[in-house]
Write a protein that holds these residues in place. Structure first.
Motif, mmCIF file in Angstrom:
data_model
loop_
_atom_site.group_PDB
_atom_site.id
_atom_site.type_symbol
_atom_site.label_atom_id
_atom_site.label_comp_id
_atom_site.label_asym_id
_atom_site.label_seq_id
_atom_site.Cartn_x
_atom_site.Cartn_y
_atom_site.Cartn_z
ATOM 1 N N SER A 1 0.850 -1.175 0.000
ATOM 2 C CA SER A 1 0.000 0.000 0.000
ATOM 3 C C SER A 1 0.888 1.226 0.000
ATOM 4 N N ALA A 2 0.293 2.392 0.077
ATOM 5 C CA ALA A 2 1.016 3.659 0.210
ATOM 6 C C ALA A 2 0.145 4.806 -0.230
ATOM 7 N N THR A 3 -0.508 4.685 -1.383
ATOM 8 C CA THR A 3 -1.429 5.715 -1.838
ATOM 9 C C THR A 3 -2.828 5.125 -1.836
ATOM 10 N N SER A 4 -3.805 5.975 -2.105
ATOM 11 C CA SER A 4 -5.195 5.524 -2.008
ATOM 12 C C SER A 4 -5.545 4.453 -3.030
ATOM 13 N N GLN A 5 -4.726 4.300 -4.075
ATOM 14 C CA GLN A 5 -5.071 3.328 -5.111
ATOM 15 C C GLN A 5 -3.958 2.315 -5.365
#
Length: 533
Positions: free
Chosen positions: A57-61
């Motif tokens: 993960s890391a960003t919203s998408q």
């Protein structure tokens, strides 16, 4: 060592569609051919600083199992930001020759950040001006401060913003009079037509867009193509319509050579080719710089190379001039931006097409504060993960806008109708009707089956463990933006006993996080089961 020669070694983003670090399509360069380079970014969302990726993960998408294209970072490391973006752009211009390089952005550039709010978008626009962008397509969030402010920002930027499918109702013409630009290289003319997001009016404050009309891109392409074919040899679309619509566009219009995409935050490294049209996109959050090299022989596109440069800080030094500019813009607001609010003991991320840890956490706090049965928040496609120290600007990266909270009463029948609407939003019959992410909720559990017909996709609905009762009234907590029909959730505006509160959602979240001191993954994750993707 040249960063672009070692890129294939250092880039370790896993893609389950459009994989590989670069590709070459078409014929080899011929003796009388010319090469033109296009650099491109998209969906920066005000994210001008580096951020730390988190595994999966890391960003919203990224790391979102609900997306059609799954993207996952394989290491925890710092990436992105305008200081390293400036280094990459400068190096490519040096290698390719500045006069042979264009720099474009596909929209959603300067909003969705606390410094962006404090400067009404000017901070990132000043950075873009320093990078000498050539053109930008207007994304849906590029109107977050109103049409008038967007025009002011374009003047500050010194380069045109455009949207051929965005009509200014006061003039009846394309917004700002920049539906396309023409660039000439030797004897080859390239037309770049900008397209905004056709559902922009459903994604933000309607007051900011009351003088604007948003149309489908295919409608205006049909209008402009004859004109572009007369004026140019190569036709490029700078699109903020999303990959699904870009693919439909490529199928429909054979005269388009290249579509540079945005809005859907996809990584398309190996250019997709549909008919004679190539499609590329470069994720989001100033973490990636796309590079396209067009080989043109006798005014015809004969080859294309493309790659995405992932801006790991381990591979790129920060440009000192850009770093100085960033520090000068931050300095008047530094204490406010960097105020420590809480500590996240686990990764609190935002997902767009599936249940979001962040929204679940906030929803739980809302339900507790207002003694509500269910909380509803919109599915939002920007923002980065929280882990470790959480500052004020971290929270505003996830909730930059300022809708106030609201409570209302809803029948069980209305709850079901709202859930059916989110199912329709994600996978409608017409892809042009897709809008927003999955409705984010707390307190209600259900199964969503995309394999079933519209209106019959939601089943097994329970509220706090008890089966939904159609006639019973439930207490709902949401925010005032949702009452205006955001993402077609008109049903919320029809709720009973609507009471608007005096506190904004972001300030409520900040205060509650500060009270908690420590935040972690909510225990009620898994309330939504999704089938038939």
């Amino acid at each position: 060592m040249n960063n672009f020669k070692i890129l294939n070694i250092t880039m370790i983003l896993t893609l389950f569609m459009s994989c590989g670090s670069g590709s070459e399509t078409g014929t080899p360069e011929e003796p009388n051919s010319q090469t033109i380079s296009i650099l491109h970014t998209n969906d920066i969302h005000g994210n001008y600083l580096p951020f730390t990726t988190t595994s999966g993960s890391a960003t919203s998408q990224t790391g979102d199992p609900g997306r059609d294209t799954y993207i996952s970072f394989e290491k925890d490391a710092e990436i992105g930001g305008f200081a390293v973006l400036a280094t990459a752009v400068k190096e490519i211009r040096s290698i390719r020759g500045k006069d042979n390089v264009l720099l474009f952005d596909s929209g959603d550039a300067f909003s969705d950040d606390l410094l962006g709010n404090l400067t009404e978008g000017e901070a990132v626009v000043q950075m873009m001006k320093k990078l000498e962008y050539d053109y930008m397509a207007l994304g849906n969030h590029d109107f977050d401060y109103g049409r008038g402010r967007t025009e002011e920002l374009m003047k500050i930027a010194g380069f045109p913003f455009g949207g051929a499918n965005i009509t200014d109702k006061r003039t009846g013409k394309s917004i700002f009079g920049n539906p396309y630009i023409i660039r000439e290289y030797q004897d080859t003319r390239i037309a770049i037509l900008a397209l905004g997001y056709h559902n922009t009016h459903l994604t933000g404050n309607p007051d900011n867009m009351k003088d604007l009309e948003f149309r489908r891109g295919d409608e205006v392409i049909k209008q402009y193509l004859p004109e572009l074919k007369q004026q140019a040899d190569i036709i490029v679309i700078l699109s903020h319509q999303g990959t699904a619509i870009d693919r439909l566009t490529a199928k429909k219009f054979k005269d388009i050579d290249l579509i540079i995409g945005g809005h859907s935050h996809d990584v398309i490294d190996k250019p997709e080719k549909i008919n004679s049209t190539y499609i590329v996109q470069s994720m989001s959050d100033a973490a990636v710089l796309g590079e396209i090299r067009l080989t043109i022989s006798e005014k015809v596109l004969t080859g294309i190379e493309a790659e995405n440069h992932f801006l790991w800080l381990s591979d790129f030094e920060k440009n000192p001039e850009m770093e100085t500019l960033i520090n000068s813009l931050r300095e008047p607001h530094r204490a406010h931006l960097e105020e420590n609010i809480a500590t996240a003991t686990a990764v609190i991320d935002r997902q767009y097409k599936s249940e979001s840890t962040f929204e679940k956490l906030v929803g739980n706090l809302l339900r507790e504060e207002y003694d509500a049965d269910i909380s509803f928040l919109p599915g939002v496609g920007y923002g980065i993960s929280l882990y470790g120290d959480v500052t004020r600007e971290n929270i505003y990266r996830l909730i930059p806008h300022s809708p106030k909270l609201a409570t209302l009463s809803f029948t069980g029948e209305q709850v079901k109708a709202l859930l059916e609407q989110t199912a329709a939003n994600q996978k409608p019959m017409d892809k042009y009707e897709v809008v927003g992410g999955l409705l984010q909720s707390s307190g209600v559990s259900y199964t969503l089956d995309y394999g079933k017909a519209l209106g019959k996709r939601i089943s097994e609905v329970k509220v706090n463990g008890e089966e939904l009762q159609s006639e019973r009234e439930y207490r709902i907590v949401t925010h005032t933006g949702m009452l205006t029909g955001l993402h077609r959730y008109d049903e919320l505006g029809r709720g009973g006993n609507i009471q608007k509160k005096d506190i904004q959602l972001n300030e409520f979240t900040l205060e509650k996080f500060k009270e908690l001191g420590v935040i972690s993954i909510p225990k009620n994750m898994g309330e939504v089961t999704i089938k038939g993707k």
